[in-house]
Design a protein around this motif. Structure first.
Motif: not given
Length: 174
Positions: A125-126, A128, A137-139, A154-155, A162
């Motif tokens: 989650d968030r 990096q 970056n991604g979920a 991704s989310d 995300q």
């Protein structure tokens, strides 16, 4: 403050942490682990320690900061998992030097999980990750320390932004 430091040092010794690497260079394994927190809940029989309140953990080149850190050890007394949780807008943060000739890798996530036996980090989650000049970056970002491999997702529910994003910096091999 001195009592808190002594309590943390005793808790680390009871968990057998001082002799095992936790999120650090292989050569950092002999370095002491220093943890500062507002509170410690230790269960030596269960092999767990839970630190809460502005937790700052260091061992050699490794640093981990979070609102809450949970440390688990296996039946052999070795650290198996370190789980760090952020609070509100503050994410958990991890940095470590993968090898002597590489720059420090830095990671953030609402949750950061280190699997000691696999030398694998999950940023959840968030998420990096900064590795050299590259960013991911991604979920969800997963980083395999020894193989220098990154996997990102991704989310899953499609809410928020995300998506997986990367910035790759050209390497100068001069």
């Amino acid at each position: 403050m001195m009592t808190r430091t002594l309590t943390v040092a005793l808790a680390c010794a009871a968990l057998g942490l001082a002799s095992h690497a936790a999120l650090a260079l292989e050569s950092d394994a002999s370095q002491p682990i220093e943890i500062a927190a507002d509170q410690l809940d230790l269960d030596d029989n269960a092999g767990t320690a839970v630190y809460t309140g502005d937790v700052d953990m260091q061992q050699g080149s490794m640093r981990l900061t979070a609102a809450r850190v949970e440390i688990e050890r296996n039946a052999q007394g070795e650290v198996s998992t370190v789980t760090a949780h952020g609070s509100g807008s503050e994410r958990a943060y991890l940095e470590q030097k993968p090898s002597p000739d590489e720059p420090v890798a830095k990671g953030w996530g609402d949750t950061v999980i280190y699997h000691a036996g696999e030398r694998r980090v999950e940023l959840i989650d968030r998420a990096q990750l900064h590795q050299g000049g590259d960013t991911f970056n991604g979920a969800y970002v997963e980083y395999f320390l020894d193989r220098r491999q990154v996997q990102a997702r991704s989310d899953d529910d499609g809410e928020g932004d995300q998506r997986v994003r990367m910035t790759l910096t050209p390497r100068n091999d001069q």
